[in-house]
Design a protein around this motif. Structure first.
Motif, PDB file in Angstrom:
ATOM      1  N   PRO A 302       0.404   1.935   9.268  1.00 46.69           N
ATOM      2  CA  PRO A 302       0.969   2.221   7.945  1.00 46.69           C
ATOM      3  C   PRO A 302       1.559   0.997   7.259  1.00 46.69           C
ATOM      4  CG  PRO A 302       1.581   3.934   9.496  1.00 46.69           C
ATOM      5  CD  PRO A 302       0.938   2.846  10.295  1.00 46.69           C
ATOM      6  N   PHE A 303       2.167   0.100   8.035  1.00 42.80           N
ATOM      7  CA  PHE A 303       2.719  -1.123   7.456  1.00 42.80           C
ATOM      8  C   PHE A 303       1.603  -2.019   6.925  1.00 42.80           C
ATOM      9  CE2 PHE A 303       6.120   0.271  10.270  1.00 42.80           C
ATOM     10  CZ  PHE A 303       7.238   0.077   9.474  1.00 42.80           C
ATOM     11  N   MET A 304       0.494  -2.091   7.662  1.00 41.25           N
ATOM     12  CA  MET A 304      -0.626  -2.903   7.201  1.00 41.25           C
ATOM     13  C   MET A 304      -1.204  -2.346   5.898  1.00 41.25           C
ATOM     14  SD  MET A 304      -4.130  -3.895   9.208  1.00 41.25           S
ATOM     15  CE  MET A 304      -5.362  -4.946   8.439  1.00 41.25           C
ATOM     16  N   LEU A 305      -1.380  -1.025   5.840  1.00 35.98           N
ATOM     17  CA  LEU A 305      -1.955  -0.408   4.655  1.00 35.98           C
ATOM     18  C   LEU A 305      -1.035  -0.538   3.448  1.00 35.98           C
ATOM     19  CD1 LEU A 305      -3.381   2.849   6.282  1.00 35.98           C
ATOM     20  CD2 LEU A 305      -4.683   0.850   5.548  1.00 35.98           C
ATOM     21  N   HIS A 306       0.260  -0.329   3.673  1.00 31.03           N
ATOM     22  CA  HIS A 306       1.211  -0.318   2.557  1.00 31.03           C
ATOM     23  C   HIS A 306       1.642  -1.728   2.157  1.00 31.03           C
ATOM     24  CE1 HIS A 306       5.090   0.304   0.461  1.00 31.03           C
ATOM     25  NE2 HIS A 306       4.563   1.444   0.069  1.00 31.03           N
ATOM     26  N   ASP A 307       2.060  -2.520   3.150  1.00 23.86           N
ATOM     27  CA  ASP A 307       2.648  -3.830   2.841  1.00 23.86           C
ATOM     28  C   ASP A 307       1.589  -4.919   2.661  1.00 23.86           C
ATOM     29  OD1 ASP A 307       5.016  -2.496   3.121  1.00 23.86           O
ATOM     30  OD2 ASP A 307       5.491  -3.305   5.103  1.00 23.86           O
ATOM     31  N   THR A 308       0.588  -4.950   3.541  1.00 24.54           N
ATOM     32  CA  THR A 308      -0.412  -6.019   3.484  1.00 24.54           C
ATOM     33  C   THR A 308      -1.483  -5.752   2.434  1.00 24.54           C
ATOM     34  OG1 THR A 308      -0.061  -6.444   5.846  1.00 24.54           O
ATOM     35  CG2 THR A 308      -2.034  -7.379   4.838  1.00 24.54           C
ATOM     36  N   LEU A 309      -1.995  -4.520   2.425  1.00 28.20           N
ATOM     37  CA  LEU A 309      -3.073  -4.191   1.492  1.00 28.20           C
ATOM     38  C   LEU A 309      -2.565  -3.619   0.172  1.00 28.20           C
ATOM     39  CD1 LEU A 309      -5.682  -2.629   3.960  1.00 28.20           C
ATOM     40  CD2 LEU A 309      -5.482  -4.995   3.173  1.00 28.20           C
ATOM     41  N   GLY A 310      -1.268  -3.325   0.081  1.00 30.47           N
ATOM     42  CA  GLY A 310      -0.674  -2.882  -1.168  1.00 30.47           C
ATOM     43  C   GLY A 310      -1.045  -1.476  -1.596  1.00 30.47           C
ATOM     44  N   LEU A 311      -1.388  -0.609  -0.656  1.00 30.22           N
ATOM     45  CA  LEU A 311      -1.741   0.768  -0.988  1.00 30.22           C
ATOM     46  C   LEU A 311      -0.480   1.611  -1.164  1.00 30.22           C
ATOM     47  CD1 LEU A 311      -4.700   1.284   1.503  1.00 30.22           C
ATOM     48  CD2 LEU A 311      -4.808   0.612  -0.899  1.00 30.22           C
ATOM     49  N   SER A 312      -0.593   2.693  -1.901  1.00 28.52           N
ATOM     50  CA  SER A 312       0.550   3.580  -2.127  1.00 28.52           C
ATOM     51  C   SER A 312       0.846   4.389  -0.864  1.00 28.52           C
ATOM     52  CB  SER A 312       0.251   4.536  -3.280  1.00 28.52           C
ATOM     53  OG  SER A 312      -0.785   5.432  -2.920  1.00 28.52           O
ATOM     54  N   SER A 313       2.016   5.045  -0.848  1.00 30.83           N
ATOM     55  CA  SER A 313       2.381   5.871   0.304  1.00 30.83           C
ATOM     56  C   SER A 313       1.388   7.016   0.485  1.00 30.83           C
ATOM     57  CB  SER A 313       3.798   6.431   0.113  1.00 30.83           C
ATOM     58  OG  SER A 313       4.737   5.377   0.053  1.00 30.83           O
ATOM     59  N   ALA A 314       0.945   7.620  -0.630  1.00 30.80           N
ATOM     60  CA  ALA A 314      -0.015   8.711  -0.537  1.00 30.80           C
ATOM     61  C   ALA A 314      -1.339   8.222   0.034  1.00 30.80           C
ATOM     62  CB  ALA A 314      -0.238   9.324  -1.916  1.00 30.80           C
ATOM     63  N   GLN A 315      -1.816   7.065  -0.430  1.00 29.19           N
ATOM     64  CA  GLN A 315      -3.065   6.508   0.097  1.00 29.19           C
ATOM     65  C   GLN A 315      -2.926   6.150   1.573  1.00 29.19           C
ATOM     66  OE1 GLN A 315      -3.344   3.343  -2.871  1.00 29.19           O
ATOM     67  NE2 GLN A 315      -5.278   4.215  -3.641  1.00 29.19           N
TER      68      GLN A 315
END
Length: 465
Positions: A302-315
């Motif tokens: 989740p940290f990679m998706l949200h923080d590194t890739l900049g995706l939203s919490s829902a995504q």
């Protein structure tokens, strides 16, 4: 008609561990197990999403609010083996029903909590209630299914476990859109009532041991696990290195004392008699390492998706979903083969596929498409779902019938201890490799999964030696 085909409240089913149950009796019994397991595991992660709201409403700091999660996890892990031994004494069905009642009472206390210490203590009670359920659920499956079909039951149980863990955050998000955080716990009351109602008549009575649980061994067991968890968690977060090391050493020393004591006890809390069987020990280590690998992925992704890739919490939430979907998709296949082929073959294949999935995620391009993440995650999840049932089955069939409680407890210890160590590893990586922590965690997940596969396949080499 087979006398075991139908169960009624006035005539509970009796299982001797050889023939299992049949017809509607088996269906109702597995429904009772599924509902109780789903209740315990859904709440394992349901509070995580609401931690900011809980901290604000109870006037607590964000760091202190984490105890809402840690209290449940620690209480569950340290009591698993003592409660498994108690289940062998009082009956697995009776302990499961008692766990559901305790879980419901604790949920009520959580819902009305007005301070963080009160909520944390209520979560401790919840953890103990969950441990009552989880410590005996695989043991119940052993008596519900005939010996030749245990793998089917374990596979079905694994699907429920995957659903419970995966749906926690999603269920929390839905509930919080309609009400305040106490509803995360109020919802357990109708769910618990349903589980208790089915368990009251459907769970089979099982053989019981006459030996009283070792109270001294229970205390030593809880101390050993508790001290190691607290020391390891503090060390992973770099909080007081000296104190952390002291707690770890004290926990390990207590574990050594416990092991020496349990060698001379007929029905040990720590099942050293089962750990003396190479087939059981290798399955346990494979399971533990597999869950360490899975939590390196689950906690860090989740940290990679949200923080590194900049995706939203829902995504981010949606892109974690292919993991449990992969587990579910593997269930029809593994149910057919779990009782036909050796765990050393099946579990090693599953873990190798999981390792490949993690490696593919580690090698994601800098700007991946959504589909690139989805199919890689699904591969890892499919392999993990393929690995668990035969490995758990191997642990259960390696144990004599009267030691089913100890074996069931160790299955859950492998899962929860592995998850705990994996989470600690992620915390340590975040502290040591801040800029590349999430990326490195995926590589570590792949390495540990591959190591688990090698441990698993060594069972075949042991047989040929």
């Amino acid at each position: 008609m087979n006398t075991q085909d139908v169960a009624t409240p006035a005539q509970p089913v009796v299982a001797d561990g050889t023939g299992g149950l049949y017809g509607t009796a088996r269906g109702w019994a597995m429904l009772a197990v599924a509902l109780s397991v789903f209740l315990a595991l859904l709440d394992y992660a349901i509070a995580n999403v609401a931690l900011p709201d809980i901290a604000r409403d109870l006037h607590a700091s964000s760091s202190a609010s984490i105890w809402v999660v840690n209290a449940y996890q620690m209480a569950s892990l340290v009591t698993l083996l003592p409660l498994a031994a108690l289940g062998s004494r009082v009956g697995f069905a009776r302990l499961c029903r008692a766990g559901i009642v305790l879980f419901m009472v604790a949920s009520l206390l959580c819902a009305v909590a007005t301070s963080l210490p009160f909520l944390a203590m209520a979560r401790v009670l919840q953890g103990v209630g969950g441990a009552c359920i989880m410590s005996v659920n695989i043991a119940l499956v052993r008596f519900i299914y005939p010996h030749a079909e245990i793998g089917r039951g374990v596979a079905l149980n694994g699907v429920v476990v995957a659903l419970g863990v995966a749906m926690g955050p999603t269920a929390a998000a839905v509930i919080l859109t309609m009400g305040a955080w106490p509803w995360l716990f109020w919802i357990n009351l109708p769910m618990g009532a349903l589980a208790l109602g089915v368990a009251a008549f459907a769970l089979p009575d099982t053989p019981r041991t006459d030996a009283m649980p070792d109270s001294t061994g229970s205390v030593l067991c809880m101390l050993a696990f508790g001290l190691c968890i607290m020391g390891g968690d503090s060390l992973a977060h770099q909080q007081g290195v000296v104190l952390s090391c002291f707690l770890l050493v004290a926990g390990l020393a207590t574990g050594v004392l416990l092991t020496r004591r349990e060698r001379h006890v007929p029905h040990p809390i720590l099942p050293v008699d089962l750990l003396g069987k190479p087939a059981f020990t290798l399955a346990f280590i494979s399971g533990f390492a597999g869950f360490v690998a899975s939590n390196f992925y689950i906690v860090s992704m989740p940290f990679m998706l949200h923080d590194t890739l900049g995706l939203s919490s829902a995504q981010t939430g949606l892109l974690i979903t292919p993991w449990p979907i992969g587990i579910l998709l593997s269930a029809p296949v593994i149910r057919r083969v779990a009782d036909r082929y050796e765990a050393g073959v099946l579990s090693s294949i599953g873990l190798s596929i999981t390792a490949c999935g993690f490696l593919l995620l580690w090698r994601l391009p800098a700007h991946p498409a959504i589909w690139d993440i989805v199919w890689r995650t699904a591969i890892a999840g499919w392999g993990f779902g393929f690995f668990q049932p035969p490995n758990n089955r191997a642990m259960m069939v390696a144990a004599p019938g009267m030691r089913a409680g100890g074996a069931s407890g160790m299955v859950q210890v492998a899962r929860q201890a592995g998850q705990t160590v994996g989470a600690m590893g992620v915390a340590a990586f975040f502290g040591l490799f801040a800029t590349r922590a999430t990326h490195d965690c995926l590589f570590m997940a792949a390495c540990v999964a591959l190591a688990a596969a090698l441990i698993s396949v060594s069972r075949l080499l042991m047989k040929t030696a």
